[in-house]
Design a protein around this motif. Structure first.
Motif, PDB file in Angstrom:
ATOM      1  N   LYS A  43       0.843  -1.196   0.000  1.00  0.00           N
ATOM      2  CA  LYS A  43       0.000   0.000   0.000  1.00  0.00           C
ATOM      3  C   LYS A  43       0.883   1.252   0.000  1.00  0.00           C
ATOM      4  O   LYS A  43       1.941   1.269   0.637  1.00  0.00           O
ATOM      5  CB  LYS A  43      -0.904   0.023   1.236  1.00  0.00           C
ATOM      6  CG  LYS A  43      -1.943  -1.078   1.274  1.00  0.00           C
ATOM      7  CD  LYS A  43      -2.818  -0.941   2.509  1.00  0.00           C
ATOM      8  CE  LYS A  43      -3.880  -2.037   2.549  1.00  0.00           C
ATOM      9  NZ  LYS A  43      -4.749  -1.907   3.756  1.00  0.00           N
ATOM     10  N   PRO A  44       0.477   2.315  -0.722  1.00  0.00           N
ATOM     11  CA  PRO A  44       1.262   3.555  -0.721  1.00  0.00           C
ATOM     12  C   PRO A  44       1.129   4.298   0.603  1.00  0.00           C
ATOM     13  O   PRO A  44       0.025   4.503   1.106  1.00  0.00           O
ATOM     14  CB  PRO A  44       0.655   4.357  -1.875  1.00  0.00           C
ATOM     15  CG  PRO A  44      -0.738   3.831  -2.023  1.00  0.00           C
ATOM     16  CD  PRO A  44      -0.682   2.389  -1.630  1.00  0.00           C
ATOM     17  N   ILE A  45       2.261   4.695   1.183  1.00  0.00           N
ATOM     18  CA  ILE A  45       2.310   5.415   2.453  1.00  0.00           C
ATOM     19  C   ILE A  45       2.982   6.768   2.216  1.00  0.00           C
ATOM     20  O   ILE A  45       4.018   6.854   1.551  1.00  0.00           O
ATOM     21  CB  ILE A  45       3.091   4.635   3.525  1.00  0.00           C
ATOM     22  CG1 ILE A  45       2.502   3.232   3.690  1.00  0.00           C
ATOM     23  CG2 ILE A  45       3.090   5.401   4.845  1.00  0.00           C
ATOM     24  CD1 ILE A  45       1.090   3.207   4.212  1.00  0.00           C
ATOM     25  N   LEU A  46       2.417   7.815   2.782  1.00  0.00           N
ATOM     26  CA  LEU A  46       2.976   9.156   2.646  1.00  0.00           C
ATOM     27  C   LEU A  46       4.249   9.286   3.475  1.00  0.00           C
ATOM     28  O   LEU A  46       4.296   8.880   4.641  1.00  0.00           O
ATOM     29  CB  LEU A  46       1.948  10.192   3.104  1.00  0.00           C
ATOM     30  CG  LEU A  46       2.154  11.641   2.681  1.00  0.00           C
ATOM     31  CD1 LEU A  46       2.085  11.776   1.162  1.00  0.00           C
ATOM     32  CD2 LEU A  46       1.100  12.525   3.337  1.00  0.00           C
ATOM     33  N   SER A  47       5.287   9.839   2.880  1.00  0.00           N
ATOM     34  CA  SER A  47       6.571  10.006   3.565  1.00  0.00           C
ATOM     35  C   SER A  47       6.487  11.088   4.630  1.00  0.00           C
ATOM     36  O   SER A  47       5.725  12.056   4.510  1.00  0.00           O
ATOM     37  CB  SER A  47       7.669  10.387   2.566  1.00  0.00           C
ATOM     38  OG  SER A  47       7.821   9.409   1.565  1.00  0.00           O
ATOM     39  N   ASP A  48       7.297  10.939   5.677  1.00  0.00           N
ATOM     40  CA  ASP A  48       7.498  12.014   6.637  1.00  0.00           C
ATOM     41  C   ASP A  48       8.433  13.051   6.010  1.00  0.00           C
ATOM     42  O   ASP A  48       8.980  12.855   4.930  1.00  0.00           O
ATOM     43  CB  ASP A  48       8.097  11.470   7.932  1.00  0.00           C
ATOM     44  CG  ASP A  48       7.075  10.713   8.757  1.00  0.00           C
ATOM     45  OD1 ASP A  48       5.872  10.999   8.624  1.00  0.00           O
ATOM     46  OD2 ASP A  48       7.483   9.823   9.521  1.00  0.00           O
ATOM     47  N   GLY A  49       8.673  14.134   6.756  1.00  0.00           N
ATOM     48  CA  GLY A  49       9.489  15.221   6.228  1.00  0.00           C
ATOM     49  C   GLY A  49       8.609  16.318   5.671  1.00  0.00           C
ATOM     50  O   GLY A  49       7.376  16.294   5.790  1.00  0.00           O
ATOM     51  N   ASN A  50       9.219  17.296   5.042  1.00  0.00           N
ATOM     52  CA  ASN A  50       8.450  18.427   4.542  1.00  0.00           C
ATOM     53  C   ASN A  50       9.259  19.228   3.537  1.00  0.00           C
ATOM     54  O   ASN A  50      10.466  19.021   3.371  1.00  0.00           O
ATOM     55  CB  ASN A  50       8.013  19.329   5.699  1.00  0.00           C
ATOM     56  CG  ASN A  50       9.182  19.846   6.514  1.00  0.00           C
ATOM     57  OD1 ASN A  50      10.007  20.622   6.043  1.00  0.00           O
ATOM     58  ND2 ASN A  50       9.278  19.401   7.767  1.00  0.00           N
ATOM     59  N   LEU A  51       8.588  20.142   2.899  1.00  0.00           N
ATOM     60  CA  LEU A  51       9.211  21.134   2.031  1.00  0.00           C
ATOM     61  C   LEU A  51       9.083  22.478   2.717  1.00  0.00           C
ATOM     62  O   LEU A  51       7.974  22.893   3.062  1.00  0.00           O
ATOM     63  CB  LEU A  51       8.529  21.151   0.659  1.00  0.00           C
ATOM     64  CG  LEU A  51       9.121  22.063  -0.417  1.00  0.00           C
ATOM     65  CD1 LEU A  51       8.821  21.482  -1.803  1.00  0.00           C
ATOM     66  CD2 LEU A  51       8.562  23.471  -0.344  1.00  0.00           C
ATOM     67  N   ARG A  52      10.220  23.131   2.935  1.00  0.00           N
ATOM     68  CA  ARG A  52      10.220  24.404   3.658  1.00  0.00           C
ATOM     69  C   ARG A  52      10.643  25.528   2.733  1.00  0.00           C
ATOM     70  O   ARG A  52      11.781  25.549   2.257  1.00  0.00           O
ATOM     71  CB  ARG A  52      11.165  24.337   4.864  1.00  0.00           C
ATOM     72  CG  ARG A  52      11.180  25.625   5.672  1.00  0.00           C
ATOM     73  CD  ARG A  52      12.133  25.506   6.828  1.00  0.00           C
ATOM     74  NE  ARG A  52      12.119  26.696   7.654  1.00  0.00           N
ATOM     75  CZ  ARG A  52      12.959  26.923   8.659  1.00  0.00           C
ATOM     76  NH1 ARG A  52      13.888  26.021   8.940  1.00  0.00           N
ATOM     77  NH2 ARG A  52      12.873  28.024   9.356  1.00  0.00           N
ATOM     78  N   VAL A  53       9.744  26.452   2.482  1.00  0.00           N
ATOM     79  CA  VAL A  53      10.039  27.633   1.667  1.00  0.00           C
ATOM     80  C   VAL A  53      10.537  28.724   2.612  1.00  0.00           C
ATOM     81  O   VAL A  53       9.785  29.237   3.444  1.00  0.00           O
ATOM     82  CB  VAL A  53       8.807  28.114   0.892  1.00  0.00           C
ATOM     83  CG1 VAL A  53       9.177  29.279  -0.019  1.00  0.00           C
ATOM     84  CG2 VAL A  53       8.207  26.979   0.087  1.00  0.00           C
ATOM     85  N   ILE A  54      11.813  29.078   2.493  1.00  0.00           N
ATOM     86  CA  ILE A  54      12.423  30.042   3.411  1.00  0.00           C
ATOM     87  C   ILE A  54      12.248  31.468   2.931  1.00  0.00           C
ATOM     88  O   ILE A  54      11.979  32.380   3.701  1.00  0.00           O
ATOM     89  CB  ILE A  54      13.914  29.703   3.611  1.00  0.00           C
ATOM     90  CG1 ILE A  54      14.040  28.326   4.280  1.00  0.00           C
ATOM     91  CG2 ILE A  54      14.622  30.776   4.435  1.00  0.00           C
ATOM     92  CD1 ILE A  54      15.448  27.794   4.324  1.00  0.00           C
ATOM     93  N   ASP A  55      12.381  31.666   1.622  1.00  0.00           N
ATOM     94  CA  ASP A  55      12.285  33.042   1.117  1.00  0.00           C
ATOM     95  C   ASP A  55      11.756  33.033  -0.315  1.00  0.00           C
ATOM     96  O   ASP A  55      12.146  32.200  -1.131  1.00  0.00           O
ATOM     97  CB  ASP A  55      13.652  33.724   1.166  1.00  0.00           C
ATOM     98  CG  ASP A  55      13.573  35.206   0.777  1.00  0.00           C
ATOM     99  OD1 ASP A  55      12.640  35.876   1.238  1.00  0.00           O
ATOM    100  OD2 ASP A  55      14.443  35.673   0.020  1.00  0.00           O
TER     101      ASP A  55
END
Length: 423
Positions: A369-381
């Protein structure tokens, strides 16, 4: 076909079906009893004068009477507690997020309404801060400020700090536009530099610790801190640091370091007194990312690889594309604002790295089954010229679509994006 591979193919970064719903009421300063102030053409001796903030979110309203009550913003960033006996009759109290025009202001500012109201007993205003709010600074170096009807900013001398709960509080008998700001900071608190390049840093301060002074203090524009308050500069990571009193220059290594960002720390020879407690040994940390232009990816701690490309910034979504030979790296996040975005099963927040024989994605397979990864995308500026930030995919799912039986697996991915905007 493998379910993970089918899911990967179903995600596309070319077309997004994103709709933004804005069901908010906006109050202007004029409507809430304040006035709009234009910035002066010359510095003012009483402190920094700025335009008032503009509405930037949903208004929350509560009826509070003589028995007192509490109201907080939708994101719980600010909480106002009005004690019993502060109001003689029931009053409509509102909290409105606004843009932050306070010098060195951290995060969102808030309009507390109605302006001009006076409480018989002081109300408390509590701000919640997080790690991003103290980049380049420290909790002890934060202060709360409000904007006067003349456009200047003042900071109550008396305040309380709870580092365990990450809250900063003051008491007041009036409403205005409120925020908190970095009174002492290492600028930049978070920066980016090309491999082999250099970046300048400086320690700035608005208000010197007033000690026993009890009145509200004007907030001037920041200036370089006195050299007597600098104890030590240190750098943790590759590269070199040259410093002179309250300023320094960091010289980056020729390649992206395995440990990125590089931490630069300033130890201060200065104490801060908050609610009778003396805080010493204050340290300011700046995190400097070493990254070339493009999208740089590190897989399982190996060497970094950079994909050069471009960016498409739109009101509904922002798409980042990078290429290295036949390999393609893609990222996406909604809107055009800075912030932290979690990976999504849909096409809102996306990571995809197609290396030909192997494809990495922000989704992995578990028990077929597909599982969503942990972590993130952070837009700094996001500026008129550049968009940059970082991302982690923990773990990323991978698949070899051309191999026999389509084998799958996982890998930990770190990334940096730094792309120039095109007209």
């Amino acid at each position: 076909m493998n379910k993970l591979f089918a899911f990967i193919l179903s995600l596309t970064l070319v077309v997004f079906a994103i709709s933004c719903k804005h069901d908010t009421d906006l109050l202007t300063p004029e409507e809430s009893g304040g006035s709009r102030v234009d910035p002066p053409t010359t510095p003012q001796p009483e402190g920094a004068i700025t335009p008032v903030g503009t509405p930037d979110g949903e208004v929350l309203t509560a009826m509070i009477g003589p028995a007192g009550g509490t109201i907080e913003s939708k994101d719980r960033r600010v909480r106002v507690v009005i004690p019993a006996g502060a109001l003689a009759s029931s009053q409509s109290i509102s909290v409105q997020p606004i843009t932050n025009n306070c010098p060195s202001g951290a995060g969102q500012a808030f309009r507390l309404i109605p302006h001009g109201i006076t409480f018989a007993k002081p109300a408390s205003i509590t701000f919640q801060y997080d790690e991003s709010d103290v980049l380049g600074s420290a909790p002890e170096a934060l202060r709360i400020a409000y904007q006067t009807d003349k456009g200047s900013w003042k900071s109550p001398a008396r305040r309380s700090l709870d580092t365990a709960a990450r809250t900063l509080s003051v008491e007041t008998t009036h409403f205005s536009d409120w925020t908190f700001f970095k009174n002492i900071e290492l600028d930049p608190g978070l920066g980016v530099v090309n491999p082999g390049g250099s970046i300048n840093l400086k320690v700035r301060q608005h208000i010197a610790d007033p000690g026993a002074v009890m009145e509200d203090l004007f907030v001037p524009l920041p200036s370089v801190i006195s050299e007597k308050y600098i104890k030590q500069w240190t750098v943790s990571g590759p590269g070199a640091l040259a410093h002179n009193q309250a300023t320094a220059t960091y010289y980056a290594p020729e390649h992206i370091p395995a440990k990125n960002p590089v931490a630069i720390t300033v130890s201060l020879n200065q104490s801060v007194t908050i609610d009778g407690q003396v805080f010493k040994d204050i340290r300011l940390v700046s995190n400097i990312m070493v990254a070339p232009e493009g999208i740089s990816v590190q897989i399982d701690g190996a060497e970094w690889k950079t994909y050069t490309g471009g960016i498409n910034v739109r009101a509904q979504s922002t798409i980042l594309l990078g290429r290295n030979g036949s390999e393609l790296c893609e990222l996406a996040f909604p809107g055009t604002k800075t912030g932290i975005f979690r990976w999504t099963m849909g096409a809102d927040v996306v990571f995809n790295l197609n290396m030909g024989t192997i494809i990495y994605q922000h989704i992995y397979e578990k028990n077929k089954k597909p599982i969503l990864s942990d972590g993130n995308l952070r837009v700094i500026d996001i500026s008129e010229e550049w968009v940059w930030g970082t991302f982690t995919v923990l773990p990323a799912g991978w698949i070899m679509p051309k191999a026999t039986r389509e084998p799958t697996g996982t890998a930990n991915i770190n990334g940096i994006f730094r792309l120039r905007r095109t007209p």
